[in-house]
Structures are given as C-alpha cells and as structure tokens.
Motif scaffolding. Structure first.
Motif, short mmCIF file in Angstrom:
data_model
loop_
_atom_site.label_atom_id
_atom_site.label_comp_id
_atom_site.label_asym_id
_atom_site.label_seq_id
_atom_site.Cartn_x
_atom_site.Cartn_y
_atom_site.Cartn_z
N LEU A 102 -35.74 15.51 18.09
CA LEU A 102 -35.93 14.86 19.38
C LEU A 102 -37.36 14.35 19.51
O LEU A 102 -38.30 15.00 19.06
CB LEU A 102 -35.64 15.82 20.54
CG LEU A 102 -34.26 16.46 20.59
CD1 LEU A 102 -34.19 17.46 21.74
CD2 LEU A 102 -33.18 15.41 20.74
N THR A 133 -37.37 12.29 25.08
CA THR A 133 -36.02 12.75 25.42
C THR A 133 -36.02 14.00 26.29
O THR A 133 -35.03 14.28 26.96
CB THR A 133 -35.20 13.02 24.15
OG1 THR A 133 -35.88 14.00 23.35
CG2 THR A 133 -35.02 11.75 23.34
N TRP A 134 -37.12 14.74 26.29
CA TRP A 134 -37.18 15.92 27.15
C TRP A 134 -38.27 15.83 28.21
O TRP A 134 -38.27 16.57 29.19
CB TRP A 134 -37.36 17.21 26.34
CG TRP A 134 -38.50 17.19 25.35
CD1 TRP A 134 -38.42 16.89 24.03
CD2 TRP A 134 -39.88 17.50 25.61
NE1 TRP A 134 -39.66 16.97 23.43
CE2 TRP A 134 -40.57 17.35 24.37
CE3 TRP A 134 -40.59 17.88 26.74
CZ2 TRP A 134 -41.95 17.57 24.26
CZ3 TRP A 134 -41.96 18.09 26.62
CH2 TRP A 134 -42.62 17.94 25.40
N TYR A 159 -30.38 9.81 26.56
CA TYR A 159 -30.99 10.95 25.88
C TYR A 159 -29.97 12.00 25.48
O TYR A 159 -30.14 12.70 24.47
CB TYR A 159 -32.05 11.60 26.78
CG TYR A 159 -33.16 10.69 27.25
CD1 TYR A 159 -33.52 9.56 26.52
CD2 TYR A 159 -33.85 10.97 28.42
CE1 TYR A 159 -34.54 8.73 26.95
CE2 TYR A 159 -34.88 10.15 28.86
CZ TYR A 159 -35.21 9.03 28.14
OH TYR A 159 -36.22 8.21 28.57
N ASP A 160 -28.89 12.10 26.26
CA ASP A 160 -27.87 13.12 25.95
C ASP A 160 -27.23 12.89 24.58
O ASP A 160 -26.75 13.83 23.95
CB ASP A 160 -26.77 13.12 27.02
CG ASP A 160 -27.12 14.03 28.19
OD1 ASP A 160 -28.10 14.80 28.09
OD2 ASP A 160 -26.40 13.99 29.21
N ASP A 187 -30.93 9.63 31.17
CA ASP A 187 -30.37 10.90 30.70
C ASP A 187 -29.05 10.72 29.96
O ASP A 187 -28.73 11.51 29.07
CB ASP A 187 -30.20 11.87 31.88
CG ASP A 187 -31.54 12.45 32.33
OD1 ASP A 187 -32.40 12.70 31.46
OD2 ASP A 187 -31.75 12.61 33.54
N ARG A 195 -29.73 14.70 22.45
CA ARG A 195 -29.93 16.09 22.89
C ARG A 195 -28.72 16.95 22.55
O ARG A 195 -28.84 18.16 22.42
CB ARG A 195 -30.23 16.13 24.39
CG ARG A 195 -31.60 15.59 24.75
CD ARG A 195 -32.03 15.86 26.16
NE ARG A 195 -31.17 15.29 27.16
CZ ARG A 195 -31.61 14.83 28.35
NH1 ARG A 195 -32.91 14.86 28.64
NH2 ARG A 195 -30.78 14.34 29.23
N HIS A 196 -27.56 16.32 22.42
CA HIS A 196 -26.34 17.05 22.07
C HIS A 196 -25.94 16.82 20.61
O HIS A 196 -24.77 17.01 20.27
CB HIS A 196 -25.21 16.67 23.02
CG HIS A 196 -25.40 17.21 24.41
ND1 HIS A 196 -24.85 18.39 24.83
CD2 HIS A 196 -26.13 16.74 25.46
CE1 HIS A 196 -25.19 18.63 26.09
NE2 HIS A 196 -25.97 17.63 26.50
#
Length: 524
Positions: A475, A479-480, A392-393, A389, A396-397
């Motif tokens: 993404l 990633t999710w 991935y952040d 995470d 994702r951000h």
C-alpha cells in the motif's frame, strides 16, 4: 487591485468571477492547461474579497462555480440539456458556500492557509452530498500532468487539491502586497511542496509477486446521448464479434494466449440470466475465448423494478463464479433520488429505467486461474473512480492487478471521456499500480504506475489485445492517509473559521481596508 475592483460596478466583479471559473475549467481535460488552476483559484479569492458584503461573496462564488462547471461538465447536455443545467445549478451552490467561507477566512492573518483548507472542506462535502456527492471536478484531477502530481502517492487527490489551492492563495497574497516577508514565506511553501512531491516520487510501486497475461476487448458502440450503446443487445453482439476477432489473432499466433479476458461495463445491457438471447451470446463468447472472462452486466433485481451493475467472473463451461457489484452509482443516471416525487414532475427521468442498487462489498475479487494460480482482482466500474475509499479498497483488500471497466458511449465526442481517463491516471499514481482500462468505445488503454499512458485504443470502434500485467502487493501512504487527512483538514478549517469570529463581523457598509485591519494586507 482588490480595492480597485471593490469600487467598480458589481457587474464587473461578476464578469471576473465567471472568467476565473472558466479559466480554472481549462486546466482540466480535454484542455489540460493545468497551470491555469493557480490564477483561477486566485481569481475566486480576488473577487470574493472585493465584495462589499459576505452575501456578495456568496453570489460571486456562485458565478465562479457557474463558469467553471458550464465548461467543465457541459458534456452532460448530450444526455439532456435540462440535466446539465440542473447539475450546474446545484453544484455551483458549493462554490457559493466557498465564496462565503473565503471571505470569512480573510479576517485572519493566516488566511491563505485557512482559505486552502476551506477548499478542502468544500470538496469534502460535495464529494459526499447530496445523493453520495459529485466529486468529478476536484482540483487534484487537473494536476495529473503537473510536477505536483507526485504528491498523489503520499497524500492522495485530497492532499493534492489542498496543495494546489494553497499555491493559488499564495499567488494572490504575494501579488496583492509584495514584500520580502511574503516572498520568503511563499518561496518556502513552494519549496516545501516541491520537496514533498519529490518524496512522493520515491514511493515505490507495489512489490511484484508475479505476472499475468490479460486479454481485453472493446466492442465499439454507436455513441451519442442516452442510447449510446445502441438498441437492445447491440453491445453484446459487438463484444461477441470483437472477442471472436481477438481469439482469431491468438490462434494465428499474433498474440499470446491470455490467462483471462476483461470486457467493459455494459458488455451486456440485459440480464444474461433472464434474457435467453443475451445468455446465449455470453455462453458463446465464453466458449470462443476458452479462458475465464470478467465482463460487465446489468442484472435484474434484487427487488422489483430494481437492477444492479455488476462485474462477473465467468468460466468456460462453469458460468459465473464470482461477482462485484458497482458501489458508486450515478444519481439521475443510474438511480433517481425521491423517484416517486420527481419522475411525475420531470418525465425525462423515466429514461433512467429501473433503480440501480449499489453494491456494498469492496472491489476485490479472489479468483483462480486455469493453471490453478490464485489471484485477487482489484475492480472499479466507471463512476467508482471518483470515490477515494472505493478506489483504495481495491488494494486495501488485496487487489493484485487493477482493472477499470467503463461504458462511456453516450459521451462520445465530449470531454467527459478524457476527464475520466485523467481521474484514472490519478488513481494509478496514487496507488502506484498499473491500471488496465476497458470501455465499450473509448478510452481503453493501459496506464502505468507513474500515471503515464502505455497505450490507448482507437475511440468508437472495436479493438482488442493482450497485455502483461504485474501482480503487486503493498500500500502507498495515500491509501491509508488521504481520507483521514482530508477529514482532519476539514475539521481544522471549521475550527479556523470559528476562531476568525473573534475578529468581529465585517463592516457591512464599506469595503474592509485589508492593509489596516490585519487581514489580506497584513505584513507577514
């Protein structure tokens, strides 16, 4: 084979367990013999299913883990041999747990699937516990060169680990009692995994929104053990000198002028805000480059006897504008759990120094380039890489370019450096983004969005250059999906293990007959 092994002396089962663990470790870098993962995984199931009791399976799992980790993370001995022994002793306990779970899973008719889920469950735990976990030797990281690596954009490292474990279980399942039914099921599973990997290859790279020219600087370091970056301020002097060489090449027209320059973790080993010499060298470096730079620093605080590893966005004449604080800090490397108790007992832990404090914000730094363009940097610092995470952040951000800053000088000459680079390659393919890696002394380089390597810099010495990176958005499913999928498989593993109790306890006095009890030898 299971019955034959069960009838032999326990020492033979133990030797097979250690050998299977070593075999699996050879699949990881710096060896990279990834096909060995499958017989290595199958070997663990073989020995634990040959154990006479569950507690015997636990012990054999521990021996498998010991063989696996002694070779896999033996590089820790360059810090302290005691640290390596302690790490192996603790982490092998998770494979002891896995050995017990695999034995219980074998009570069911669907044991290969449940056994693979047990692998996922154990990896889920050891990447988080204790002390935020040690997720270094996950099966998925060994598969970055394999065709299965294309599962990464869809289901992430966790999903790739599950698929790898499943194929390893099926290898034993079909080899133990070959039959047409088993061959069909195994072939169908392999085909399904291959089709899924093929679908992963169709996941596009992020939408390109522009390009940016990025300079990079590897200062070089003495290397070797705890003091690998050299005496105080050595690393800053080295990076100042290499920055000067980079700028000279730019002025000579050998390289294009970059929009900004990236330097590694531990560009400074002292706080540039409180140590006057370090601050002066940072200011000189910034003035010489003449463009914003992103560099790694060790800052004092926020409390007494505390520190933070940060990445600072620094502009010429303006100083720090933005920062990211490293979230994935290394237990017993950057901080000591139960410090007041352990340090008096183990004096060597004093080398860790002040306690590192983990950051809390995602590694996505919004910046403005000299020409006024807005850009969001996706930044990971070294050990951040092993946490799904945290990685991935970065996207994702809103991270548009991915940068990894690291300091591996203390591990020069060991497999740790190649292992970390392989993990970075997995992240690049997982998120379908190019990744620029900048380290103090190796391995710096550029990883393409398909996980291939565009270039690497020479190890140990200073090096620098300028690369053009695509700015991307979007993404991948991983990633999710990967983290919730890992949690779901872990919960299903627990449910399946609970349901297996309906088969009753295994006979504690004799080896189960896998053919007649409808377990390993049941006809599909």
């Amino acid at each position: 084979m299971i019955e034959w092994l069960a009838a032999r002396h326990w020492g033979l089962r133990g030797a097979v367990a250690v050998l299977a663990g070593v075999l699996t470790a050879l699949a990881f870098e710096p060896y990279g013999w990834w096909p060995l993962v499958l017989p290595g995984v199958a070997g663990l199931s073989l020995v634990v299913l040959a154990a006479r009791r569950v507690r015997g399976a636990v012990g054999l799992g521990y021996l498998w883990g010991t063989g696996f980790l002694l070779l896999g993370v033996g590089w820790m001995q360059v810090i302290f041999p005691q640290a390596m022994v302690g790490l192996v002793a603790v982490e092998a306990a998770f494979y002891a747990l896995l050995g017990g779970l695999l034995r219980v899973a074998a009570r069911t008719r669907w044991w290969p699937l449940l056994a693979a889920a047990c692998w996922t469950a154990v990896e889920f735990v050891f990447t988080r516990f204790p002390f935020n976990g040690f997720g270094w030797m996950r099966l998925g990281y060994a598969m970055v060169e394999s065709p299965l690596a294309w599962l990464l954009p869809l289901v992430g490292v966790a999903g790739l680990s599950f698929a790898t474990a499943l194929l390893g279980q099926l290898l034993l399942w079909v080899a133990y009692a070959p039959s047409r039914g088993r061959a069909v099921i195994t072939a169908a599973t392999v085909a399904g995994v291959a089709l899924l990997a093929g679908a992963g290859a169709l996941v596009p790279v992020g939408t390109q929104t522009g390009t940016v020219d990025v300079g990079w600087v590897q200062g070089g370091a003495p290397g070797g053990g705890v003091y690998g970056i050299g005496t105080a301020r050595t690393t800053t002097r080295n990076h100042l000198a290499e920055s000067d060489r980079l700028q000279s090449r730019i002025e000579a027209g050998e390289l294009p002028r970059p929009d900004f320059v990236v330097l590694p973790e531990n560009t400074t080993d002292m706080d540039p805000f409180t140590d006057a010499q370090t601050g002066a060298m940072v200011a000189k470096m910034s003035a010489r480059l003449g463009v914003p730079m992103l560099f790694g620093a060790i800052l004092d605080g926020p409390g007494a006897d505390e520190r933070q590893t940060v990445s600072l966005w620094w502009e010429p004449g303006g100083g720090e504008v933005a920062r990211y604080a490293k979230r994935g800090i290394v237990p017993f490397g950057e901080w000591v759990p139960y410090r007041s108790v352990l340090v008096p007992l183990i004096p060597e832990l004093r080398y860790v120094g002040a306690q590192s404090i983990a950051g809390t914000a995602p590694g996505a730094i919004p910046v403005t380039l000299a020409d006024g363009r807005a850009l969001t940097l996706g930044v990971m610092i070294c050990y951040d890489l092993v946490y799904d995470d945290i990685a991935y952040d970065t996207v994702r951000h809103g991270g548009q370019v991915l940068l990894v800053q690291s300091s591996n000088a203390m591990y020069q000459g060991t497999g740790q450096i190649e292992q970390q680079f392989a993990i970075t390659r997995a992240r690049a393919l997982e998120m379908r983004r190019d990744v620029l890696v900048v380290t103090t002394s190796g391995i710096s380089g550029l990883i393409n969005a398909d996980g291939s390597v565009a270039f690497t810099a020479p190890d140990h010495v200073g090096a620098s250059g300028v690369v053009t990176l695509a700015e991307r958005s979007g993404l991948t499913p991983a990633t999710w999906l990967a983290s919730p999928l890992e949690l779901t498989v872990t919960l299903l593993a627990l449910l399946g293990l609970g349901l297996s109790l309906r088969y009753g306890r295994m006979d504690s006095d004799r080896t189960p007959n896998w053919r007649t009890h409808g377990r390993l030898g049941s006809v599909a």
